[in-house]
Design a protein around this motif. Structure first.
Motif, PDB file in Angstrom:
ATOM      1  N   MET A 120      97.020  10.441  41.214  1.00 56.60           N
ATOM      2  CA  MET A 120      98.059  11.404  41.062  1.00 56.60           C
ATOM      3  C   MET A 120      97.687  12.770  40.378  1.00 56.60           C
ATOM      4  N   GLU A 121      98.225  13.701  41.051  1.00 61.41           N
ATOM      5  CA  GLU A 121      97.890  15.018  40.618  1.00 61.41           C
ATOM      6  C   GLU A 121      98.776  15.634  39.707  1.00 61.41           C
ATOM      7  N   ILE A 122      98.300  16.411  38.482  1.00 60.82           N
ATOM      8  CA  ILE A 122      98.882  17.058  37.746  1.00 60.82           C
ATOM      9  C   ILE A 122      98.623  18.526  37.689  1.00 60.82           C
ATOM     10  N   GLN A 123      99.231  19.595  37.212  1.00 55.57           N
ATOM     11  CA  GLN A 123      98.782  20.981  37.118  1.00 55.57           C
ATOM     12  C   GLN A 123      98.887  21.417  35.576  1.00 55.57           C
ATOM     13  N   ILE A 124      97.871  22.475  35.509  1.00 54.27           N
ATOM     14  CA  ILE A 124      97.865  22.963  33.825  1.00 54.27           C
ATOM     15  C   ILE A 124      99.372  23.523  33.665  1.00 54.27           C
ATOM     16  N   GLY A 125      99.916  23.224  32.531  1.00 52.54           N
ATOM     17  CA  GLY A 125     101.186  23.565  32.248  1.00 52.54           C
ATOM     18  C   GLY A 125     102.407  22.521  32.310  1.00 52.54           C
ATOM     19  N   ASP A 126     101.996  21.463  33.166  1.00 49.14           N
ATOM     20  CA  ASP A 126     103.170  20.488  33.367  1.00 49.14           C
ATOM     21  C   ASP A 126     103.436  19.637  31.876  1.00 49.14           C
ATOM     22  N   ILE A 127     104.513  19.586  31.587  1.00 50.72           N
ATOM     23  CA  ILE A 127     104.854  18.856  30.564  1.00 50.72           C
ATOM     24  C   ILE A 127     105.297  17.297  30.914  1.00 50.72           C
ATOM     25  N   LEU A 128     104.630  16.414  30.137  1.00 49.01           N
ATOM     26  CA  LEU A 128     104.786  14.871  30.357  1.00 49.01           C
ATOM     27  C   LEU A 128     105.791  14.580  29.250  1.00 49.01           C
ATOM     28  N   ALA A 181      89.506  25.982  42.895  1.00 49.47           N
ATOM     29  CA  ALA A 181      88.940  25.449  44.108  1.00 49.47           C
ATOM     30  C   ALA A 181      89.670  24.116  44.544  1.00 49.47           C
ATOM     31  N   GLU A 182      90.553  23.629  43.378  1.00 53.25           N
ATOM     32  CA  GLU A 182      91.368  22.650  43.637  1.00 53.25           C
ATOM     33  C   GLU A 182      93.064  23.074  43.651  1.00 53.25           C
ATOM     34  N   HIS A 183      93.029  24.296  43.895  1.00 56.41           N
ATOM     35  CA  HIS A 183      94.537  24.809  43.619  1.00 56.41           C
ATOM     36  C   HIS A 183      95.269  24.495  42.832  1.00 56.41           C
ATOM     37  N   ASN A 223      82.216  10.792  40.286  1.00 56.46           N
ATOM     38  CA  ASN A 223      82.254  12.389  40.267  1.00 56.46           C
ATOM     39  C   ASN A 223      82.579  13.289  41.392  1.00 56.46           C
ATOM     40  N   LYS A 224      82.685  12.404  42.329  1.00 53.40           N
ATOM     41  CA  LYS A 224      82.996  13.047  43.779  1.00 53.40           C
ATOM     42  C   LYS A 224      84.508  13.481  43.689  1.00 53.40           C
ATOM     43  N   MET A 225      85.267  12.848  42.826  1.00 54.23           N
ATOM     44  CA  MET A 225      86.515  13.120  42.713  1.00 54.23           C
ATOM     45  C   MET A 225      86.897  14.126  41.875  1.00 54.23           C
ATOM     46  N   SER A 226      85.847  14.451  40.904  1.00 54.03           N
ATOM     47  CA  SER A 226      85.882  15.652  39.785  1.00 54.03           C
ATOM     48  C   SER A 226      86.046  16.921  40.235  1.00 54.03           C
ATOM     49  N   PRO A 227      86.533  17.991  39.377  1.00 56.57           N
ATOM     50  CA  PRO A 227      86.741  19.003  39.866  1.00 56.57           C
ATOM     51  C   PRO A 227      85.424  19.876  40.485  1.00 56.57           C
ATOM     52  N   GLN A 228      85.464  20.834  41.105  1.00 56.88           N
ATOM     53  CA  GLN A 228      83.960  21.588  41.576  1.00 56.88           C
ATOM     54  C   GLN A 228      83.338  22.272  40.312  1.00 56.88           C
ATOM     55  N   SER A 229      84.058  22.471  39.490  1.00 54.16           N
ATOM     56  CA  SER A 229      83.586  23.332  38.248  1.00 54.16           C
ATOM     57  C   SER A 229      82.795  22.352  37.447  1.00 54.16           C
ATOM     58  N   TRP A 230      83.478  21.231  37.287  1.00 54.84           N
ATOM     59  CA  TRP A 230      82.749  20.137  36.587  1.00 54.84           C
ATOM     60  C   TRP A 230      81.420  19.847  37.081  1.00 54.84           C
ATOM     61  N   ARG A 231      81.435  19.480  38.640  1.00 53.67           N
ATOM     62  CA  ARG A 231      80.009  19.171  39.301  1.00 53.67           C
ATOM     63  C   ARG A 231      78.814  20.249  39.175  1.00 53.67           C
ATOM     64  N   LYS A 232      79.583  21.630  39.121  1.00 54.48           N
ATOM     65  CA  LYS A 232      78.672  22.888  39.020  1.00 54.48           C
ATOM     66  C   LYS A 232      78.038  22.825  37.728  1.00 54.48           C
ATOM     67  N   TRP A 233      78.949  22.562  36.587  1.00 54.25           N
ATOM     68  CA  TRP A 233      78.423  22.502  35.366  1.00 54.25           C
ATOM     69  C   TRP A 233      77.347  21.249  35.113  1.00 54.25           C
ATOM     70  N   LEU A 234      77.647  20.218  35.665  1.00 56.24           N
ATOM     71  CA  LEU A 234      76.778  19.017  35.706  1.00 56.24           C
ATOM     72  C   LEU A 234      75.325  19.326  36.087  1.00 56.24           C
ATOM     73  N   ASP A 235      75.154  20.202  37.144  1.00 57.09           N
ATOM     74  CA  ASP A 235      74.078  20.738  37.856  1.00 57.09           C
ATOM     75  C   ASP A 235      73.324  21.903  37.151  1.00 57.09           C
ATOM     76  N   GLU A 236      74.253  22.776  36.668  1.00 55.61           N
ATOM     77  CA  GLU A 236      73.634  23.757  36.016  1.00 55.61           C
ATOM     78  C   GLU A 236      73.401  23.842  34.621  1.00 55.61           C
ATOM     79  N   GLY A 237      74.247  23.157  33.890  1.00 57.84           N
ATOM     80  CA  GLY A 237      74.013  23.180  32.402  1.00 57.84           C
ATOM     81  C   GLY A 237      74.990  24.158  31.849  1.00 57.84           C
TER      82      GLY A 237
END
Length: 432
Positions: free
Chosen positions: A1-9, A189-191, A213-227
């Motif tokens: 399930m997807e949520i967005q920044i700013g969503d109130i739960l 990248a995930e809109h 990690n294939k389901m993680s945001p692109q920025s998370w994967r780039k950080w894992l690779d580059e530090g």
């Protein structure tokens, strides 16, 4: 399930994951339910999930949930207010030690975050892979109710850790704690949609880090690779006409900030000219409290002040490669529920000369129309609203060993006021 920044739960007690929505808001317990792991909670400020063994045999923490409650600022539960600036990719959060004399590294939440910091800043990608995603929530007010409505504020990585001294209002004693600075990662990248199934899949025993990690945001994967050196370019940045909503410029009713702002307004109600010295103190902290680029000048006398209430300067660069800018400050101790008039801002801007910087400090707030005019016309003026004034005064008192209350600080400012008064031309600040 997807949520967005700013969503109130909706976060109800007792926990029930049966319904997708509760009271027209996405049910936190439904979103985070798992048949393989214990329920995720937001009962504390720092909520680490239990470690789980991966398919490779490593013990990994699936996630850490951070919850901030601004309505509790100044209470025994939250002695200091956390700072959320998600649109600029930054959060500063104070840890969970509140006990004088205790090593803050032994508090459960701090311990989990310190471990996450060590993993996140490892030079080994294998160790970085073990880093738990840190997810941010902040209590939102819905129909005047602040409990039970966490608002999602994104995903992040710890950028730095600082040992700080805080004040316990209940025990009237200081204690040590950690302040954590987080980089909130961009998910453009995930809109702007965050896939919560990534977190739930990390909570399944014997899960594969590589697969999940294939389901993680692109920025998370780039950080894992580059530090950690990549964090700044992966930081969330929102391009927008930066209008600050009225509700964010005024403290939450009944909160410590609201009490402080009322105390400030009442204190200066019959001597509003003395508010000018406090306004400069606040402006100095807002412009830059860490690097000292702001230098105080003086508070102007009533006549012949050219429309300025205080004068200071900002120094950029050093030695030969240095430039100094005159700061012209305007201070208004205004009714808390009436917005600052656009005519006041216009008069301040009209007095600015080329290379000058304006600062307008008020106990009130700025309307959308005033903010829009400042932004669209690119006025070189910093607007400081009443909520920020109250926050900075609270920090001054917390940080000081001299003042034990807001009242004692304001009285000290009044005593110092006569010595701050000068009748000089603004340009003279460049000679100091």
């Amino acid at each position: 399930m997807e949520i967005q920044i700013g969503d109130i739960l909706r976060y109800k007690k007792p926990a029930c994951a049966k319904n997708t929505y509760e009271d027209d808001y996405l049910n936190f317990h439904f979103l985070t339910k798992s048949v393989y792991a214990k329920n995720l909670q937001l009962e504390k400020g720092i909520n680490p999930s239990a470690k789980i063994k991966t398919s490779a045999g490593e013990l990994v923490r699936p996630a850490i949930l951070i919850s901030s409650s601004p309505n509790k600022k100044g209470s025994a539960e939250t002695p200091w207010e956390d700072f959320y600036d998600v649109d600029n990719g930054h959060i500063r959060y104070f840890g969970d030690n509140k006990e004088p004399g205790k090593d803050p590294a032994t508090a459960a939440g701090n311990k989990a975050l310190l471990e996450a910091f060590r993993l996140a800043h490892s030079h080994s990608i294998e160790e970085r892979l073990l880093t738990p995603p840190i997810l941010f929530f902040k209590r939102a007010a819905v129909n005047g109710v602040t409990k039970g409505y966490p608002q999602f504020h994104g995903l992040g990585v710890i950028n730095s850790v600082e040992l700080v001294t805080q004040w316990d209002n209940k025990l009237q004693r200081t204690f040590t704690n950690y302040a954590f600075d987080f980089t909130v990662l961009c998910i453009a990248a995930e809109h702007e949609k965050f896939e919560w199934d990534w977190i739930n899949n990390r909570r399944i025993k014997d899960f594969s880090l590589t697969f999940t990690n294939k389901m993680s945001p692109q920025s998370w994967r780039k950080w894992l690779d580059e530090g950690s050196n990549a964090l700044n370019k992966l930081r969330r940045r929102v391009s927008k006409l930066s209008l600050e909503k009225m509700v964010n410029q005024k403290p939450i009713p009944g909160s410590e900030s609201a009490c402080i702002l009322n105390e400030i307004y009442t204190h200066y109600a019959n001597k509003r000219h003395k508010f000018e010295a406090l306004a400069e103190e606040v402006a100095a902290r807002v412009i830059d409290r860490d690097y000292g680029i702001y230098q105080k000048g003086w508070v102007t006398q009533g006549s012949g002040d050219g429309g300025a209430d205080f004068i200071g300067k900002v120094t950029l660069g050093s030695r030969f490669s240095r430039v100094e800018l005159i700061v012209l400050g305007q201070a208004k101790c205004e009714a808390l529920n009436t917005p600052t008039g656009g005519n006041h801002i216009a008069r301040t801007v009209a007095r600015l000369k080329r290379g000058w910087l304006g600062v307008y400090v008020t106990t009130s707030y700025f309307s959308d129309s005033v903010q829009r005019e400042v932004i669209e016309d690119k006025y070189p003026i910093i607007l400081i609203h009443g909520h920020r004034v109250a926050e900075e005064v609270a920090k001054i008192v917390y940080e000081s060993e001299e003042f034990n209350s807001v009242s004692s600080f304001l009285v000290a400012m009044d005593k110092d006021y006569p010595s701050r008064l000068k009748q000089r031309q603004a340009e003279e600040i460049l000679n100091t």
